[in-house]
Motif scaffolding. Structure first.
Motif, PDB file in Angstrom:
ATOM      1  N   GLY A   4       0.717  -1.191  -0.178  1.00 41.41           N
ATOM      2  CA  GLY A   4       0.033  -0.009   0.148  1.00 41.41           C
ATOM      3  C   GLY A   4       0.851   1.297   0.020  1.00 41.41           C
ATOM      4  O   GLY A   4       0.595   2.209  -0.679  1.00 41.41           O
ATOM      5  N   GLY A   5       1.818   1.183   0.943  1.00 41.01           N
ATOM      6  CA  GLY A   5       2.666   2.272   0.679  1.00 41.01           C
ATOM      7  C   GLY A   5       3.352   2.619  -0.522  1.00 41.01           C
ATOM      8  O   GLY A   5       3.778   3.641  -0.967  1.00 41.01           O
ATOM      9  N   ALA A   7       2.233   1.724  -3.438  1.00 41.68           N
ATOM     10  CA  ALA A   7       1.124   2.292  -4.510  1.00 41.68           C
ATOM     11  C   ALA A   7       0.817   3.764  -4.307  1.00 41.68           C
ATOM     12  O   ALA A   7       0.815   4.582  -5.180  1.00 41.68           O
ATOM     13  N   ILE A   8       0.579   4.160  -2.990  1.00 39.08           N
ATOM     14  CA  ILE A   8       0.377   5.588  -2.676  1.00 39.08           C
ATOM     15  C   ILE A   8       1.361   6.338  -2.776  1.00 39.08           C
ATOM     16  O   ILE A   8       1.523   7.556  -3.370  1.00 39.08           O
ATOM     17  N   LEU A  11       1.813   6.897  -6.299  1.00 35.27           N
ATOM     18  CA  LEU A  11       0.711   7.825  -7.193  1.00 35.27           C
ATOM     19  C   LEU A  11       1.251   9.366  -6.491  1.00 35.27           C
ATOM     20  O   LEU A  11       0.860  10.132  -7.403  1.00 35.27           O
ATOM     21  N   GLY A  12       1.680   9.326  -5.462  1.00 34.00           N
ATOM     22  CA  GLY A  12       2.190  10.874  -5.142  1.00 34.00           C
ATOM     23  C   GLY A  12       3.265  11.353  -5.806  1.00 34.00           C
ATOM     24  O   GLY A  12       3.104  12.509  -6.170  1.00 34.00           O
ATOM     25  N   THR A  15       1.849  12.197  -9.362  1.00 38.79           N
ATOM     26  CA  THR A  15       1.145  13.679  -9.276  1.00 38.79           C
ATOM     27  C   THR A  15       1.948  14.718  -8.976  1.00 38.79           C
ATOM     28  O   THR A  15       1.794  15.661  -9.674  1.00 38.79           O
ATOM     29  N   VAL A  31       2.760  13.660   0.202  1.00 43.05           N
ATOM     30  CA  VAL A  31       1.928  12.146   0.273  1.00 43.05           C
ATOM     31  C   VAL A  31       2.989  10.916  -0.032  1.00 43.05           C
ATOM     32  O   VAL A  31       3.019   9.831   0.754  1.00 43.05           O
ATOM     33  N   ALA A  32       3.905  11.208  -0.860  1.00 49.35           N
ATOM     34  CA  ALA A  32       5.029  10.303  -1.094  1.00 49.35           C
ATOM     35  C   ALA A  32       5.721   9.816   0.050  1.00 49.35           C
ATOM     36  O   ALA A  32       6.279   8.710   0.502  1.00 49.35           O
ATOM     37  N   ALA A  35       3.832   8.024   2.769  1.00 46.89           N
ATOM     38  CA  ALA A  35       3.531   6.762   2.436  1.00 46.89           C
ATOM     39  C   ALA A  35       4.862   5.810   2.572  1.00 46.89           C
ATOM     40  O   ALA A  35       4.630   4.527   2.734  1.00 46.89           O
TER      41      ALA A  35
END
Length: 132
Positions: A4-5, A7-8, A11-12, A15, A31-32, A35
């Protein structure tokens, strides 16, 4: 947690690279960072579990190997990002980092089997019990 970390975090970073707004770029990096903050302790625990024997000892070599890889990435990562930046651009270089972060997830799915396997192997009887 590691999947999960990753993936997040990926994506961070994606972004942060793709969105032209400074506020959203900052939010993507934040966010990165959140995560991926616990990735190192989780990796160290999984590497120790990979080498743990049924009696609870072992795993030192695996932790040392994971630590060596982590420090190598810490030392070689920034110059590599800078080199990619020199050849292309900073968004491409940070996009490559985002792809690498996303590539954490596939091997992490297999690494979880060490933790699930450990209690079962500790309860198995010894193959050659000692004579009384």
């Amino acid at each position: 947690m590691l999947i999960g970390g990753a993936a997040i975090g990926g994506l961070g970073l994606a972004t942060a690279v793709m969105v032209p707004s400074p506020a959203l770029t900052f939010a993507g990096f934040a966010v990165a960072g959140v995560a991926l903050a616990y990735a190192s302790p989780v990796v160290m625990e999984l590497s120790g579990a990979a080498g743990r024997r049924a009696d609870g000892s072992g795993g030192e070599r695996e932790v040392a190997f994971a630590t060596t890889l982590a420090y190598s990435g810490f030392l070689l990562g920034p110059p590599m990002v800078g080199g990619i930046d020199e050849l292309t651009s900073l968004p491409v270089a940070l996009g490559a980092v985002a792809v690498l972060v996303l590539l954490i997830a596939p091997p992490a799915t297999g690494a979880g089997t060490f933790r699930r396997r450990e209690p079962a192997s500790a309860q198995e009887p010894a193959a050659n019990p000692a004579p009384p």
